[in-house]
Design a protein around this motif. Structure first.
Motif, PDB file in Angstrom:
ATOM      1  N   LEU A 106       0.838  -1.197   0.000  1.00 49.75           N
ATOM      2  CA  LEU A 106       0.000   0.000   0.000  1.00 49.75           C
ATOM      3  C   LEU A 106       0.877   1.253   0.000  1.00 49.75           C
ATOM      4  O   LEU A 106       0.622   2.204  -0.750  1.00 49.75           O
ATOM      5  CB  LEU A 106      -0.953   0.003   1.198  1.00 49.75           C
ATOM      6  CG  LEU A 106      -1.881   1.213   1.307  1.00 49.75           C
ATOM      7  CD1 LEU A 106      -2.749   1.345   0.056  1.00 49.75           C
ATOM      8  CD2 LEU A 106      -2.746   1.102   2.558  1.00 49.75           C
ATOM      9  N   GLY A 107       1.921   1.276   0.799  1.00 49.27           N
ATOM     10  CA  GLY A 107       2.834   2.409   0.809  1.00 49.27           C
ATOM     11  C   GLY A 107       3.505   2.607  -0.539  1.00 49.27           C
ATOM     12  O   GLY A 107       3.659   3.737  -1.014  1.00 49.27           O
ATOM     13  N   CYS A 108       3.883   1.508  -1.172  1.00 48.18           N
ATOM     14  CA  CYS A 108       4.514   1.572  -2.487  1.00 48.18           C
ATOM     15  C   CYS A 108       3.579   2.202  -3.513  1.00 48.18           C
ATOM     16  O   CYS A 108       3.976   3.080  -4.282  1.00 48.18           O
ATOM     17  CB  CYS A 108       4.923   0.170  -2.926  1.00 48.18           C
ATOM     18  SG  CYS A 108       5.728   0.103  -4.518  1.00 48.18           S
ATOM     19  N   VAL A 109       2.338   1.772  -3.514  1.00 53.84           N
ATOM     20  CA  VAL A 109       1.352   2.308  -4.465  1.00 53.84           C
ATOM     21  C   VAL A 109       1.101   3.783  -4.189  1.00 53.84           C
ATOM     22  O   VAL A 109       1.087   4.619  -5.112  1.00 53.84           O
ATOM     23  CB  VAL A 109       0.040   1.497  -4.400  1.00 53.84           C
ATOM     24  CG1 VAL A 109      -1.076   2.192  -5.166  1.00 53.84           C
ATOM     25  CG2 VAL A 109       0.259   0.093  -4.942  1.00 53.84           C
ATOM     26  N   LEU A 110       0.916   4.146  -2.928  1.00 56.14           N
ATOM     27  CA  LEU A 110       0.638   5.541  -2.587  1.00 56.14           C
ATOM     28  C   LEU A 110       1.826   6.455  -2.908  1.00 56.14           C
ATOM     29  O   LEU A 110       1.636   7.560  -3.441  1.00 56.14           O
ATOM     30  CB  LEU A 110       0.246   5.667  -1.117  1.00 56.14           C
ATOM     31  CG  LEU A 110      -1.124   5.100  -0.746  1.00 56.14           C
ATOM     32  CD1 LEU A 110      -1.330   5.131   0.764  1.00 56.14           C
ATOM     33  CD2 LEU A 110      -2.232   5.851  -1.458  1.00 56.14           C
ATOM     34  N   VAL A 111       3.029   6.016  -2.617  1.00 54.15           N
ATOM     35  CA  VAL A 111       4.213   6.824  -2.925  1.00 54.15           C
ATOM     36  C   VAL A 111       4.356   6.977  -4.443  1.00 54.15           C
ATOM     37  O   VAL A 111       4.680   8.063  -4.944  1.00 54.15           O
ATOM     38  CB  VAL A 111       5.479   6.206  -2.296  1.00 54.15           C
ATOM     39  CG1 VAL A 111       6.744   6.842  -2.848  1.00 54.15           C
ATOM     40  CG2 VAL A 111       5.437   6.350  -0.786  1.00 54.15           C
ATOM     41  N   SER A 112       4.097   5.919  -5.192  1.00 52.11           N
ATOM     42  CA  SER A 112       4.187   5.993  -6.651  1.00 52.11           C
ATOM     43  C   SER A 112       3.171   6.974  -7.220  1.00 52.11           C
ATOM     44  O   SER A 112       3.496   7.779  -8.102  1.00 52.11           O
ATOM     45  CB  SER A 112       3.966   4.608  -7.269  1.00 52.11           C
ATOM     46  OG  SER A 112       4.955   3.716  -6.845  1.00 52.11           O
ATOM     47  N   ILE A 113       1.939   6.915  -6.721  1.00 52.45           N
ATOM     48  CA  ILE A 113       0.905   7.837  -7.196  1.00 52.45           C
ATOM     49  C   ILE A 113       1.249   9.272  -6.799  1.00 52.45           C
ATOM     50  O   ILE A 113       1.107  10.202  -7.605  1.00 52.45           O
ATOM     51  CB  ILE A 113      -0.481   7.419  -6.671  1.00 52.45           C
ATOM     52  CG1 ILE A 113      -0.896   6.086  -7.300  1.00 52.45           C
ATOM     53  CG2 ILE A 113      -1.528   8.486  -6.970  1.00 52.45           C
ATOM     54  CD1 ILE A 113      -2.140   5.470  -6.680  1.00 52.45           C
ATOM     55  N   ALA A 114       1.725   9.456  -5.570  1.00 56.47           N
ATOM     56  CA  ALA A 114       2.102  10.805  -5.116  1.00 56.47           C
ATOM     57  C   ALA A 114       3.246  11.366  -5.952  1.00 56.47           C
ATOM     58  O   ALA A 114       3.309  12.571  -6.184  1.00 56.47           O
ATOM     59  CB  ALA A 114       2.478  10.777  -3.639  1.00 56.47           C
ATOM     60  N   PHE A 165      -5.243  18.790  -9.346  1.00 54.79           N
ATOM     61  CA  PHE A 165      -3.987  18.051  -9.215  1.00 54.79           C
ATOM     62  C   PHE A 165      -3.361  18.297  -7.844  1.00 54.79           C
ATOM     63  O   PHE A 165      -2.860  17.369  -7.202  1.00 54.79           O
ATOM     64  CB  PHE A 165      -2.997  18.455 -10.316  1.00 54.79           C
ATOM     65  CG  PHE A 165      -3.116  17.637 -11.567  1.00 54.79           C
ATOM     66  CD1 PHE A 165      -2.526  16.390 -11.654  1.00 54.79           C
ATOM     67  CD2 PHE A 165      -3.813  18.124 -12.654  1.00 54.79           C
ATOM     68  CE1 PHE A 165      -2.630  15.634 -12.802  1.00 54.79           C
ATOM     69  CE2 PHE A 165      -3.921  17.375 -13.816  1.00 54.79           C
ATOM     70  CZ  PHE A 165      -3.331  16.127 -13.892  1.00 54.79           C
ATOM     71  N   LEU A 166      -3.368  19.551  -7.387  1.00 57.34           N
ATOM     72  CA  LEU A 166      -2.805  19.876  -6.079  1.00 57.34           C
ATOM     73  C   LEU A 166      -3.572  19.160  -4.968  1.00 57.34           C
ATOM     74  O   LEU A 166      -2.967  18.571  -4.067  1.00 57.34           O
ATOM     75  CB  LEU A 166      -2.819  21.388  -5.852  1.00 57.34           C
ATOM     76  CG  LEU A 166      -2.343  21.855  -4.486  1.00 57.34           C
ATOM     77  CD1 LEU A 166      -0.884  21.472  -4.255  1.00 57.34           C
ATOM     78  CD2 LEU A 166      -2.543  23.354  -4.331  1.00 57.34           C
ATOM     79  N   ALA A 167      -4.900  19.192  -5.035  1.00 57.76           N
ATOM     80  CA  ALA A 167      -5.710  18.525  -4.008  1.00 57.76           C
ATOM     81  C   ALA A 167      -5.460  17.017  -4.014  1.00 57.76           C
ATOM     82  O   ALA A 167      -5.302  16.407  -2.947  1.00 57.76           O
ATOM     83  CB  ALA A 167      -7.195  18.825  -4.241  1.00 57.76           C
ATOM     84  N   ALA A 168      -5.382  16.420  -5.206  1.00 55.90           N
ATOM     85  CA  ALA A 168      -5.129  14.976  -5.301  1.00 55.90           C
ATOM     86  C   ALA A 168      -3.757  14.640  -4.724  1.00 55.90           C
ATOM     87  O   ALA A 168      -3.607  13.656  -3.989  1.00 55.90           O
ATOM     88  CB  ALA A 168      -5.213  14.521  -6.752  1.00 55.90           C
ATOM     89  N   VAL A 224      -3.191  12.146  -1.511  1.00 59.05           N
ATOM     90  CA  VAL A 224      -2.415  10.906  -1.671  1.00 59.05           C
ATOM     91  C   VAL A 224      -1.121  10.973  -0.856  1.00 59.05           C
ATOM     92  O   VAL A 224      -0.739   9.990  -0.205  1.00 59.05           O
ATOM     93  CB  VAL A 224      -2.126  10.631  -3.161  1.00 59.05           C
ATOM     94  CG1 VAL A 224      -1.215   9.436  -3.332  1.00 59.05           C
ATOM     95  CG2 VAL A 224      -3.427  10.404  -3.913  1.00 59.05           C
ATOM     96  N   ALA A 225      -0.443  12.114  -0.858  1.00 57.89           N
ATOM     97  CA  ALA A 225       0.798  12.242  -0.085  1.00 57.89           C
ATOM     98  C   ALA A 225       0.520  12.108   1.413  1.00 57.89           C
ATOM     99  O   ALA A 225       1.282  11.466   2.139  1.00 57.89           O
ATOM    100  CB  ALA A 225       1.484  13.567  -0.396  1.00 57.89           C
ATOM    101  N   SER A 226      -0.577  12.695   1.889  1.00 56.28           N
ATOM    102  CA  SER A 226      -0.938  12.549   3.303  1.00 56.28           C
ATOM    103  C   SER A 226      -1.229  11.088   3.638  1.00 56.28           C
ATOM    104  O   SER A 226      -0.805  10.587   4.684  1.00 56.28           O
ATOM    105  CB  SER A 226      -2.155  13.406   3.639  1.00 56.28           C
ATOM    106  OG  SER A 226      -1.877  14.766   3.424  1.00 56.28           O
ATOM    107  N   GLY A 227      -1.933  10.418   2.743  1.00 56.42           N
ATOM    108  CA  GLY A 227      -2.192   8.990   2.945  1.00 56.42           C
ATOM    109  C   GLY A 227      -0.906   8.180   2.963  1.00 56.42           C
ATOM    110  O   GLY A 227      -0.743   7.266   3.774  1.00 56.42           O
ATOM    111  N   ALA A 228       0.029   8.531   2.084  1.00 58.14           N
ATOM    112  CA  ALA A 228       1.308   7.818   2.046  1.00 58.14           C
ATOM    113  C   ALA A 228       2.083   8.024   3.345  1.00 58.14           C
ATOM    114  O   ALA A 228       2.644   7.071   3.896  1.00 58.14           O
ATOM    115  CB  ALA A 228       2.132   8.282   0.847  1.00 58.14           C
ATOM    116  N   VAL A 229       2.112   9.255   3.840  1.00 56.29           N
ATOM    117  CA  VAL A 229       2.814   9.525   5.100  1.00 56.29           C
ATOM    118  C   VAL A 229       2.183   8.745   6.237  1.00 56.29           C
ATOM    119  O   VAL A 229       2.866   8.117   7.053  1.00 56.29           O
ATOM    120  CB  VAL A 229       2.828  11.042   5.403  1.00 56.29           C
ATOM    121  CG1 VAL A 229       3.287  11.309   6.822  1.00 56.29           C
ATOM    122  CG2 VAL A 229       3.716  11.775   4.407  1.00 56.29           C
TER     123      VAL A 229
END
Length: 185
Positions: free
Chosen positions: A99-107, A132-135, A139-144
């Motif tokens: 999950l972290g890998c996917v989120l970091v890749s998307i971010a 784009f900024l909101a997304a 996603v970055a917050s979710g990754a963190v």
């Protein structure tokens, strides 16, 4: 396009694999020197690759640019099989952070997509840019959040408590902007 995507994924995997191998076979005191060697090779490749690609495209065809590295890759695989001896000690209970890998890749992909389309498909300051900024922020917050909770995180965020690590990251970002910024501009 599919073959180019596969090539990009494979190259990303190779870069990570080289770093992992360096971390496992090179003493910590020597890693900086070897990272410098790798950086020097990348600098030479960044300059000579497009030049060589232009020569190949003019002399043969653009498709040959994809085949020029095949003999080098075959030679590298043969040398690695003959010379690289890694210990095969395995740690039990390691869980991959998918999950972290996917989120970091998307971010990481969202800002690149924004820079690609902004200015041509829509204005730099527009509702699409805001989207784009909101997304990215979501996603970055979710990754963190995921990386802070994961037992074996892809990106150990707690390392940011070390000033040396933070300055190394800042220097790496600066070097990346310096190397690739002019090309993007």
């Amino acid at each position: 396009m599919s073959a180019r995507a596969v090539q990009g994924i494979a190259m990303g995997g190779l870069m990570a694999l080289v770093q992992s191998i360096m971390g496992s076979i090179i003493a910590p005191r020597e890693r900086g020197r070897y990272a410098g060697y790798m950086g020097a090779v990348m600098a030479v490749a960044t300059v000579s690759g497009p030049l060589l690609g232009g020569v190949i495209t003019d002399a043969l065809n653009w498709r040959w640019c994809f085949f020029v590295s095949v003999p080098l890759a075959v030679l590298a695989v043969i040398l690695l099989q003959l010379k690289l001896d890694l210990s095969t000690a395995r740690r039990a209970g390691i869980r991959s952070d998918y999950l972290g890998c996917v989120l970091v890749s998307i971010a990481a992909a969202i800002p690149m997509l924004w820079v690609t389309f902004a200015g041509s498909d829509y204005d730099w300051i527009s509702w699409q840019s805001g989207l784009f900024l909101a997304a990215f922020l979501v996603v970055a917050s979710g990754a963190v959040f995921v990386e802070l909770q994961a037992p074996e995180p892809m990106i150990p965020i707690r390392v940011l408590g070390n000033k040396t690590a933070v300055w190394m990251i800042v220097a790496s970002v600066g070097a990346g902007v310096g190397m690739f910024g002019s090309g993007v501009f």
